[in-house]
Motif scaffolding. Structure first.
Motif, PDB file in Angstrom:
ATOM      1  N   ALA A  38       0.832  -1.203   0.000  1.00  0.00           N
ATOM      2  CA  ALA A  38       0.000   0.000   0.000  1.00  0.00           C
ATOM      3  C   ALA A  38       0.868   1.255   0.000  1.00  0.00           C
ATOM      4  CB  ALA A  38      -0.928  -0.016   1.212  1.00  0.00           C
ATOM      5  N   ALA A  39       1.948   1.244   0.784  1.00  0.00           N
ATOM      6  CA  ALA A  39       2.845   2.397   0.825  1.00  0.00           C
ATOM      7  C   ALA A  39       3.571   2.567  -0.500  1.00  0.00           C
ATOM      8  CB  ALA A  39       3.848   2.231   1.963  1.00  0.00           C
ATOM      9  N   ALA A  40       3.969   1.461  -1.124  1.00  0.00           N
ATOM     10  CA  ALA A  40       4.655   1.533  -2.418  1.00  0.00           C
ATOM     11  C   ALA A  40       3.724   2.082  -3.490  1.00  0.00           C
ATOM     12  CB  ALA A  40       5.160   0.148  -2.807  1.00  0.00           C
ATOM     13  N   ARG A  41       2.463   1.669  -3.467  1.00  0.00           N
ATOM     14  CA  ARG A  41       1.499   2.207  -4.428  1.00  0.00           C
ATOM     15  C   ARG A  41       1.339   3.711  -4.235  1.00  0.00           C
ATOM     16  NH1 ARG A  41      -4.838   0.663  -4.048  1.00  0.00           N
ATOM     17  NH2 ARG A  41      -4.461   1.796  -2.084  1.00  0.00           N
ATOM     18  N   GLU A  42       1.306   4.144  -2.992  1.00  0.00           N
ATOM     19  CA  GLU A  42       1.128   5.562  -2.691  1.00  0.00           C
ATOM     20  C   GLU A  42       2.282   6.394  -3.230  1.00  0.00           C
ATOM     21  OE1 GLU A  42      -0.781   8.934  -1.234  1.00  0.00           O
ATOM     22  OE2 GLU A  42      -1.528   6.870  -1.400  1.00  0.00           O
ATOM     23  N   ARG A  43       3.515   5.880  -3.120  1.00  0.00           N
ATOM     24  CA  ARG A  43       4.676   6.663  -3.559  1.00  0.00           C
ATOM     25  C   ARG A  43       5.056   6.383  -5.012  1.00  0.00           C
ATOM     26  NH1 ARG A  43       7.376   2.988   0.231  1.00  0.00           N
ATOM     27  NH2 ARG A  43       7.306   4.689   1.751  1.00  0.00           N
ATOM     28  N   GLY A  44       4.353   5.451  -5.662  1.00  0.00           N
ATOM     29  CA  GLY A  44       4.645   5.157  -7.063  1.00  0.00           C
ATOM     30  C   GLY A  44       5.856   4.283  -7.286  1.00  0.00           C
ATOM     31  N   ALA A  45       6.276   3.548  -6.264  1.00  0.00           N
ATOM     32  CA  ALA A  45       7.417   2.645  -6.396  1.00  0.00           C
ATOM     33  C   ALA A  45       6.975   1.326  -7.034  1.00  0.00           C
ATOM     34  CB  ALA A  45       8.041   2.386  -5.025  1.00  0.00           C
ATOM     35  N   ALA A  46       7.934   0.564  -7.495  1.00  0.00           N
ATOM     36  CA  ALA A  46       7.636  -0.691  -8.183  1.00  0.00           C
ATOM     37  C   ALA A  46       6.966  -1.688  -7.251  1.00  0.00           C
ATOM     38  CB  ALA A  46       8.928  -1.284  -8.751  1.00  0.00           C
ATOM     39  N   ARG A  47       5.954  -2.382  -7.781  1.00  0.00           N
ATOM     40  CA  ARG A  47       5.271  -3.471  -7.083  1.00  0.00           C
ATOM     41  C   ARG A  47       5.284  -4.674  -8.015  1.00  0.00           C
ATOM     42  NH1 ARG A  47       3.351   1.167  -8.160  1.00  0.00           N
ATOM     43  NH2 ARG A  47       1.276   0.475  -8.799  1.00  0.00           N
ATOM     44  N   VAL A  48       6.294  -5.518  -7.852  1.00  0.00           N
ATOM     45  CA  VAL A  48       6.571  -6.584  -8.814  1.00  0.00           C
ATOM     46  C   VAL A  48       6.087  -7.921  -8.267  1.00  0.00           C
ATOM     47  CG1 VAL A  48       8.370  -7.829 -10.054  1.00  0.00           C
ATOM     48  CG2 VAL A  48       8.550  -5.346  -9.745  1.00  0.00           C
ATOM     49  N   LEU A  49       5.292  -8.623  -9.073  1.00  0.00           N
ATOM     50  CA  LEU A  49       4.828  -9.967  -8.739  1.00  0.00           C
ATOM     51  C   LEU A  49       5.473 -10.957  -9.687  1.00  0.00           C
ATOM     52  CD1 LEU A  49       2.981 -12.047  -7.340  1.00  0.00           C
ATOM     53  CD2 LEU A  49       1.200 -11.421  -9.006  1.00  0.00           C
ATOM     54  N   MET A  50       6.270 -11.877  -9.144  1.00  0.00           N
ATOM     55  CA  MET A  50       6.889 -12.929  -9.931  1.00  0.00           C
ATOM     56  C   MET A  50       6.285 -14.261  -9.499  1.00  0.00           C
ATOM     57  SD  MET A  50      10.891 -11.701  -9.889  1.00  0.00           S
ATOM     58  CE  MET A  50      11.218 -12.457 -11.489  1.00  0.00           C
ATOM     59  N   MET A  51       6.079 -15.173 -10.456  1.00  0.00           N
ATOM     60  CA  MET A  51       5.435 -16.423 -10.054  1.00  0.00           C
ATOM     61  C   MET A  51       5.696 -17.558 -11.030  1.00  0.00           C
ATOM     62  SD  MET A  51       1.468 -15.502 -10.798  1.00  0.00           S
ATOM     63  CE  MET A  51       0.850 -15.349 -12.475  1.00  0.00           C
ATOM     64  N   GLY A  52       5.554 -18.759 -10.496  1.00  0.00           N
ATOM     65  CA  GLY A  52       5.609 -19.967 -11.287  1.00  0.00           C
ATOM     66  C   GLY A  52       4.221 -20.359 -11.755  1.00  0.00           C
ATOM     67  N   ALA A  53       4.153 -21.374 -12.614  1.00  0.00           N
ATOM     68  CA  ALA A  53       2.890 -21.730 -13.256  1.00  0.00           C
ATOM     69  C   ALA A  53       1.876 -22.341 -12.303  1.00  0.00           C
ATOM     70  CB  ALA A  53       3.164 -22.695 -14.409  1.00  0.00           C
ATOM     71  N   HIS A  54       2.340 -22.938 -11.203  1.00  0.00           N
ATOM     72  CA  HIS A  54       1.390 -23.558 -10.281  1.00  0.00           C
ATOM     73  C   HIS A  54       0.437 -22.545  -9.661  1.00  0.00           C
ATOM     74  CE1 HIS A  54       3.872 -27.171 -10.581  1.00  0.00           C
ATOM     75  NE2 HIS A  54       2.839 -27.809 -10.071  1.00  0.00           N
ATOM     76  N   VAL A  55       0.826 -21.281  -9.635  1.00  0.00           N
ATOM     77  CA  VAL A  55      -0.066 -20.255  -9.094  1.00  0.00           C
ATOM     78  C   VAL A  55      -1.340 -20.190  -9.928  1.00  0.00           C
ATOM     79  CG1 VAL A  55      -0.318 -17.811  -8.538  1.00  0.00           C
ATOM     80  CG2 VAL A  55       1.886 -18.952  -8.179  1.00  0.00           C
ATOM     81  N   LEU A  56      -1.200 -20.203 -11.258  1.00  0.00           N
ATOM     82  CA  LEU A  56      -2.375 -20.150 -12.122  1.00  0.00           C
ATOM     83  C   LEU A  56      -3.191 -21.424 -12.041  1.00  0.00           C
ATOM     84  CD1 LEU A  56      -1.076 -18.383 -15.361  1.00  0.00           C
ATOM     85  CD2 LEU A  56      -2.187 -17.397 -13.352  1.00  0.00           C
ATOM     86  N   ARG A  57      -2.566 -22.519 -11.667  1.00  0.00           N
ATOM     87  CA  ARG A  57      -3.272 -23.791 -11.552  1.00  0.00           C
ATOM     88  C   ARG A  57      -3.960 -23.954 -10.206  1.00  0.00           C
ATOM     89  NH1 ARG A  57       1.295 -27.989 -13.437  1.00  0.00           N
ATOM     90  NH2 ARG A  57      -0.184 -29.417 -12.414  1.00  0.00           N
ATOM     91  N   SER A  58      -3.800 -22.980  -9.324  1.00  0.00           N
ATOM     92  CA  SER A  58      -4.387 -23.103  -7.986  1.00  0.00           C
ATOM     93  C   SER A  58      -5.733 -22.395  -7.857  1.00  0.00           C
ATOM     94  CB  SER A  58      -3.418 -22.552  -6.933  1.00  0.00           C
ATOM     95  OG  SER A  58      -3.224 -21.164  -7.110  1.00  0.00           O
ATOM     96  N   GLY A  59      -6.207 -21.778  -8.935  1.00  0.00           N
ATOM     97  CA  GLY A  59      -7.523 -21.179  -8.928  1.00  0.00           C
ATOM     98  C   GLY A  59      -7.631 -19.828  -8.259  1.00  0.00           C
ATOM     99  N   VAL A  60      -6.528 -19.072  -8.212  1.00  0.00           N
ATOM    100  CA  VAL A  60      -6.545 -17.778  -7.508  1.00  0.00           C
ATOM    101  C   VAL A  60      -6.652 -16.600  -8.468  1.00  0.00           C
ATOM    102  CG1 VAL A  60      -5.271 -18.682  -5.529  1.00  0.00           C
ATOM    103  CG2 VAL A  60      -4.004 -17.679  -7.458  1.00  0.00           C
ATOM    104  N   GLN A  61      -7.028 -16.857  -9.716  1.00  0.00           N
ATOM    105  CA  GLN A  61      -7.103 -15.775 -10.693  1.00  0.00           C
ATOM    106  C   GLN A  61      -7.948 -14.585 -10.238  1.00  0.00           C
ATOM    107  OE1 GLN A  61      -6.693 -18.873 -11.435  1.00  0.00           O
ATOM    108  NE2 GLN A  61      -5.854 -19.210 -13.467  1.00  0.00           N
ATOM    109  N   PRO A  62      -9.130 -14.786  -9.647  1.00  0.00           N
ATOM    110  CA  PRO A  62      -9.922 -13.607  -9.251  1.00  0.00           C
ATOM    111  C   PRO A  62      -9.185 -12.679  -8.292  1.00  0.00           C
ATOM    112  CG  PRO A  62     -11.280 -15.574  -9.214  1.00  0.00           C
ATOM    113  CD  PRO A  62      -9.867 -16.046  -9.411  1.00  0.00           C
ATOM    114  N   TYR A  63      -8.400 -13.243  -7.397  1.00  0.00           N
ATOM    115  CA  TYR A  63      -7.639 -12.425  -6.445  1.00  0.00           C
ATOM    116  C   TYR A  63      -6.541 -11.640  -7.162  1.00  0.00           C
ATOM    117  CZ  TYR A  63      -9.948 -15.453  -3.055  1.00  0.00           C
ATOM    118  OH  TYR A  63     -10.889 -16.136  -2.323  1.00  0.00           O
ATOM    119  N   LEU A  64      -5.824 -12.322  -8.058  1.00  0.00           N
ATOM    120  CA  LEU A  64      -4.743 -11.659  -8.784  1.00  0.00           C
ATOM    121  C   LEU A  64      -5.289 -10.554  -9.685  1.00  0.00           C
ATOM    122  CD1 LEU A  64      -2.597 -14.767  -9.790  1.00  0.00           C
ATOM    123  CD2 LEU A  64      -2.172 -13.170  -7.910  1.00  0.00           C
TER     124      LEU A  64
END
Length: 324
Positions: free
Chosen positions: A56-82
Motif C-alpha cells: 500500500a505504501a509503495a502504491r502511494e509513492r509510485g514505487a515498483a510493485r513486482v509480482l513474480m510467479m511460477g505456473a502452479h499459481v495459475l493452476r491453484s484457482g486464484v485468478q480472481p484475487y490476482l
C-alpha cells in the motif's frame, strides 16, 4: 558455417487437437471461483500482513510493485484475487515463466489446462497439441511488431475470440496497461516442441521482456518484489536486473537499497531467514532464500517468508489489502 551435427526433423511430428486430451484441471465452472472471498482476518499470516502494508505504501509513492510467479499459481484457482490486485494498482508488473503463458492461454481458450505427463509421455504425445501451438505464431507476429512476449499474447487473448478470457491474467494486464514479462528457457516448454516454434522470435521477445522488467526494477527503491513459487526463474531474473538497475543508479547518484521482498513457497525454512543456509546443505541451493531473502536486501531492505500453498497465501494477501 552450419552445425556439423544432426538436427531433429520437426516435420516428422504428429500433433493432435486439444479436444482429444484429458485435462487434469477444468476451471469451468467449479474449480475456479468466480469471485474473491476474504480469509478470516485472524488467519492472515503476519508476513503477508506486513507485505500488504508495504504494498500500500509503495502504491502511494509510485514505487515498483513486482509480482513474480511460477505456473502452479495459475493452476491453484486464484485468478480472481490476482486480477483484483491488478485492478486496484497493487501490482505494477507481473513476471512469469513460459509455462504460465501456456496455462493462461489454454484456460482462456477452453477453460481447462494441464495434462498428465505420466500418461502422455509413454506414447510420445506429451505437449503436442495443435491449438496450444498457436502461441508460437502469436509471439512471432508480436515480435515482428516490436512487442514483448507477454504483451503479444495478452493482446491476442484480450482482442480475440477466447470464451474464457475472464480467467486470463495476461489479457487483463494488457487491458490495464500493466506489463507481463515472460522469461523463457528454450526447450523447457511444450510449445518449443512444435514445428512452428521460432527460437529467434522467442529469444527476441523474451529479451525485450527482460529489459521491460529491468526498467521496472529501476523504480524499486521503496517498493516490493514478491515471488510466488518460482525456485529458479524469479530469483535469477531479479538478481541480474537488480545488478543492472543498481549499476545505473550508482552513476546517477541514486540508491536502490530500501525495499521489501516476499517469498511464498512450501520449503520449511527457519523462522529467522536473514542468514544464509550453510554451504553444502540442500537449503543453500534454494535460490529464493539466499538471493531474495538475504543477499539483495542486506544493506537496507527487509524480507518476509511465507510457507503456504498458493490457494492460501494469495487470498490471505488479498484479504490483508482490503481497505488499503
Amino acid at each position: 558455417m552450419p552445425t556439423r551435427h544432426r538436427l531433429f526433423d520437426l516435420t516428422r511430428l504428429k500433433l493432435q487437437p486439444l479436444a482429444d486430451r484429458a485435462h487434469d484441471l477444468d476451471f469451468v465452472p467449479a474449480s475456479c471461483p468466480a469471485r474473491t472471498a476474504p480469509t478470516p482476518t485472524a488467519s492472515v499470516r503476519p508476513a503477508l500482513a506486513g507485505v500488504a502494508a508495504r504494498l500500500a505504501a509503495a502504491r502511494e509513492r509510485g514505487a515498483a510493485r513486482v509480482l513474480m510467479m511460477g505456473a502452479h499459481v495459475l493452476r491453484s484457482g486464484v485468478q480472481p484475487y490476482l486480477l483484483d490486485l491488478l485492478r486496484r494498482g497493487f501490482v505494477s508488473l507481473v513476471a512469469v515463466n513460459g509455462a504460465c503463458v501456456i496455462h493462461d492461454f489454454e484456460l482462456a481458450l477452453i477453460g481447462a489446462t494441464t495434462e498428465s505427463v505420466a500418461r502422455y509421455i509413454k506414447a510420445g504425445e506429451f505437449g503436442l497439441w495443435t491449438e496450444t501451438g498457436r502461441i508460437n505464431d502469436i509471439v512471432a507476429a508480436g515480435d515482428a511488431e516490436g512487442l514483448g512476449l507477454g504483451e503479444a499474447v495478452g493482446r491476442e487473448i484480450a482482442r480475440g475470440a477466447y470464451p474464457h478470457k475472464n480467467l486470463s491474467l495476461l489479457a487483463r494486464a494488457w487491458e490495464l496497461g500493466i506489463p507481463v514479462t515472460v522469461h523463457v528457457g528454450i526447450g523447457q516448454d511444450i510449445i518449443h516442441q512444435h514445428p512452428n516454434f521460432s527460437g529467434a522470435a522467442f529469444g527476441s521477445a523474451s529479451h525485450r521482456d527482460f529489459l521491460i522488467y529491468a526498467a521496472e526494477v529501476e523504480g524499486l527503491e521503496g517498493g516490493v518484489v514478491m515471488n510466488l513459487g518460482s525456485a529458479v526463474m524469479a530469483p535469477e531474473v531479479y538478481l541480474k536486473a537488480l545488478a543492472m538497475a543498481r549499476n545505473v543508479a550508482a552513476r546517477e547518484g541514486r540508491e536502490i537499497r530500501r525495499f521489501t521482498t516476499l517469498v511464498c513457497d512450501l520449503h520449511d525454512l527457519p523462522e529467522d531467514t536473514r542468514a544464509e543456509a550453510p554451504k553444502g546443505s540442500a537449503a543453500y541451493y534454494f535460490r529464493p532464500w539466499k538471493t531474495m531473502l538475504v543477499r539483495t536486501v542486506a544493506d537496507g531492505g527487509e524480507s518476509f517468508y511465507c510457507r503456504a500453498r498458493h490457494d492460501e497465501s494469495v487470498p490471505e494477501l488479498w484479504t490483508a489489502l482490503q481497505g488499503m
